[in-house]
Design an enzyme around this catalytic site. Structure first.
Site, PDB file in Angstrom:
ATOM      1  N   LYS A 189       0.832  -1.217   0.000  1.00 47.30           N
ATOM      2  CA  LYS A 189       0.000   0.000   0.000  1.00 47.30           C
ATOM      3  C   LYS A 189       0.867   1.268   0.000  1.00 47.30           C
ATOM      4  O   LYS A 189       0.462   2.304  -0.528  1.00 47.30           O
ATOM      5  CB  LYS A 189      -0.912   0.008   1.238  1.00 47.30           C
ATOM      6  CG  LYS A 189      -1.866  -1.179   1.317  1.00 47.30           C
ATOM      7  CD  LYS A 189      -3.063  -1.012   0.420  1.00 47.30           C
ATOM      8  CE  LYS A 189      -3.867  -2.292   0.324  1.00 47.30           C
ATOM      9  NZ  LYS A 189      -4.936  -2.253  -0.652  1.00 47.30           N
ATOM     10  N   GLU A 204     -10.424   5.755   2.141  1.00 47.81           N
ATOM     11  CA  GLU A 204     -11.222   4.691   2.742  1.00 47.81           C
ATOM     12  C   GLU A 204     -10.260   3.600   3.187  1.00 47.81           C
ATOM     13  O   GLU A 204      -9.157   3.500   2.659  1.00 47.81           O
ATOM     14  CB  GLU A 204     -12.202   4.118   1.705  1.00 47.81           C
ATOM     15  CG  GLU A 204     -11.615   3.042   0.774  1.00 47.81           C
ATOM     16  CD  GLU A 204     -10.474   3.498  -0.130  1.00 47.81           C
ATOM     17  OE1 GLU A 204     -10.346   4.711  -0.351  1.00 47.81           O
ATOM     18  OE2 GLU A 204      -9.706   2.634  -0.603  1.00 47.81           O
ATOM     19  N   SER A 212       2.307  -9.596  -0.439  1.00 51.96           N
ATOM     20  CA  SER A 212       1.883  -8.191  -0.466  1.00 51.96           C
ATOM     21  C   SER A 212       2.069  -7.471   0.858  1.00 51.96           C
ATOM     22  O   SER A 212       2.268  -6.260   0.888  1.00 51.96           O
ATOM     23  CB  SER A 212       0.420  -8.105  -0.898  1.00 51.96           C
ATOM     24  OG  SER A 212      -0.383  -8.913  -0.056  1.00 51.96           O
TER      25      SER A 212
HETATM   26  C1  LIG Z   1      -1.463  -6.923   2.806  1.00 55.71           C
HETATM   27  C2  LIG Z   1      -2.568  -6.739   1.819  1.00 55.71           C
HETATM   28  N1  LIG Z   1      -2.533  -7.451   0.678  1.00 55.71           N
HETATM   29  C3  LIG Z   1      -3.505  -7.342  -0.252  1.00 55.71           C
HETATM   30  C4  LIG Z   1      -4.579  -6.490  -0.057  1.00 55.71           C
HETATM   31  C5  LIG Z   1      -5.643  -6.434  -1.126  1.00 55.71           C
HETATM   32  O1  LIG Z   1      -5.596  -5.274  -1.881  1.00 55.71           O
HETATM   33  P1  LIG Z   1      -5.151  -5.272  -3.401  1.00 55.71           P
HETATM   34  O2  LIG Z   1      -5.904  -6.344  -4.098  1.00 55.71           O
HETATM   35  O3  LIG Z   1      -5.508  -3.915  -3.857  1.00 55.71           O
HETATM   36  O4  LIG Z   1      -3.680  -5.522  -3.451  1.00 55.71           O
HETATM   37  C6  LIG Z   1      -4.669  -5.713   1.119  1.00 55.71           C
HETATM   38  C7  LIG Z   1      -5.790  -4.799   1.344  1.00 55.71           C
HETATM   39  O5  LIG Z   1      -5.977  -4.204   2.371  1.00 55.71           O
HETATM   40  C8  LIG Z   1      -3.625  -5.853   2.082  1.00 55.71           C
HETATM   41  O6  LIG Z   1      -3.654  -5.150   3.223  1.00 55.71           O
END
Ligand SMILES: Cc1ncc(COP(=O)(O)O)c(C=O)c1O
Length: 408
Positions: free
Chosen positions: A86, A108, A376
């Site tokens: 993020k 948000e 992620s």
């Molecule tokens: C660690 C993490 N991975 C993935 C996501 C999913 O979001 P996105 O599909 O936009 O990567 C989030 C959403 O809050 C998250 O906190």
């Protein structure tokens, strides 16, 4: 992509008349920044001094041995400042806000990760910050609310609708309509009206650019497959973009929740349960009931339980360029547990979906193959949920003792 932000039949810009001028301003500012090579340079420099870019690509030697198939690499977005991918998006949008001369940001948040990242960016750039969060999410993500407030943000619990992420998005749009002269809306994923999907994907593309260079340097070849979890779609778009023109299979893993058959999930593209609709300013596959009302979604990972999905991914799914799978809660907790034990890294529950998707398949690939899993985010934030999933009795004792201290 067409000029007005359509990807095949998905995307677009379905916004109230009153916001048109603000969107035009944003489209122009983003196009201008993108044309300026110094802007991307400034972004990379900021991310390498304030966050942890380039994030490492870790060879998962023990998991590779465990499954006995493809060589597994993990792209370590968990090592970003604030613990997730993020940060890439919010710091990029922060630089854009500075170019536009605005002094307030709103956002948000669902899991709270995007809220913490935005509040961090606002503190760093000296901006006023308001975060909208569904009341239910405020309750289940108290540690993130605590940090947002310490960082100087005002956190507004949203009590309308089902009191989760989609309601927080609606509320943030309401604020934007009232304050557009001074305020920028830092949307957290590759969804929403044009230019957000494109803009968020642009900042997140740094993941894929790095991962491609890193794997070529390490293995002298491209991966057979790249796995990423899919909530709104930003981390997936981030890493996929590095391999879009290569003969690499791209796999998005959605939240299977309690199982597709139960209906309690958030798998928009893998389940066949979603239908095309227009909501929250864009056209995509939404999980909706027979009356077109948004369905309740479910996932063990708060960041994946969104009803819509990036219009870019919806289009790539339709073209057959990205394959979508769903991993259910139990499988995800097991994948998390295995990864922690084998590699000593703690993926977020969201990211653990990508691991679960990969674990099903890597054993059937050749040892000459390579796969990349996008981690992620990091999992410390999930301690309450994970401890519940494992039914850890000593954790429960600890919480009871803490509660008794507060009551005393
Ligand atoms: C660690 C993490 N991975 C993935 C996501 C999913 O979001 P996105 O599909 O936009 O990567 C989030 C959403 O809050 C998250 O906190």
């Amino acid at each position: 992509m067409s000029e007005r932000g359509y990807y095949g039949r998905f995307g677009g810009m379905y916004i109230p008349e009153i916001l048109v001028a603000t969107f035009e301003e944003l489209i122009e500012a983003f196009a201008d920044a993108r044309r300026d090579p110094a802007f991307w340079q400034e972004y990379v420099e900021l991310m390498s001094t304030y966050s942890c870019r380039p994030t490492p690509l870790t060879f998962a030697e023990n998991l590779t041995r465990h499954f006995g198939g493809a060589r597994i690499y993990i792209k370590r977005e968990d090592l970003n400042h604030t613990g997730a991918h993020k940060a890439n998006n919010v710091m990029g949008q922060g630089l854009l806000v500075r170019r536009m001369g605005k002094r307030r940001v709103i956002a948000e948040t669902g899991a709270g990760q995007h809220g913490v990242a935005t509040a961090t960016m606002a503190a760093r750039f000296g901006l006023e910050c308001t975060i909208y969060m569904g009341e239910i999410d405020v309750e289940r993500q108290r540690p993130n609310v605590f940090w947002m407030e310490r960082l100087g943000a005002t956190v507004v619990p949203v009590r309308t609708g089902t009191r989760i992420l989609k309601d927080a998005i609606n509320e943030a749009f309401r604020d934007w309509v009232a304050n557009m002269d001074t305020t920028h809306y830092v949307l957290g994923t590759a969804c929403g009206p044009h230019p957000f999907p494109e803009m968020v994907a642009y900042f997140q593309s740094i993941i894929g650019i790095e991962a491609r260079d890193q794997i070529l340097e390490r293995e002298k070849k491209l991966p057979a497959r790249v796995y990423a979890c899919v909530g709104g779609g930003s981390n997936a778009m981030g890493i996929f973009q590095g391999f879009m023109d290569d003969p690499v299979e791209l796999v998005g893993v959605e939240a299977g929740g309690e199982g597709i058959a139960t209906g309690r999930h958030a798998a928009r593209l893998a389940s066949g349960d979603a239908r095309i609709g227009v909501a929250q300013g864009y056209k995509t596959f939404f999980l909706q009931d027979d009356d077109g009302q948004m369905r309740e979604t479910h996932s063990v990972a708060a960041g994946l339980d969104y009803v819509g999905v990036s219009p870019i991914l919806a289009s790539l799914a339709e073209q057959g360029r990205v394959r979508f799978e769903a991993a259910d809660d139990a499988e995800v907790v097991e994948a998390l547990s295995l990864t922690v034990r084998k590699e000593g890294v703690i993926p977020a529950l969201e990211s653990a979906h990508a691991f679960a998707g990969a674990f099903r398949e890597v054993g059937a690939l050749s040892p000459d193959d390579v796969v990349i899993i996008n981690q992620s985010g990091r999992g410390d934030k999930d301690i309450f949920t994970v401890a519940d999933a494992f039914g850890d009795p000593r954790w429960k004792d600890f919480i009871r003792q803490k509660a008794a201290e507060y009551d005393a």
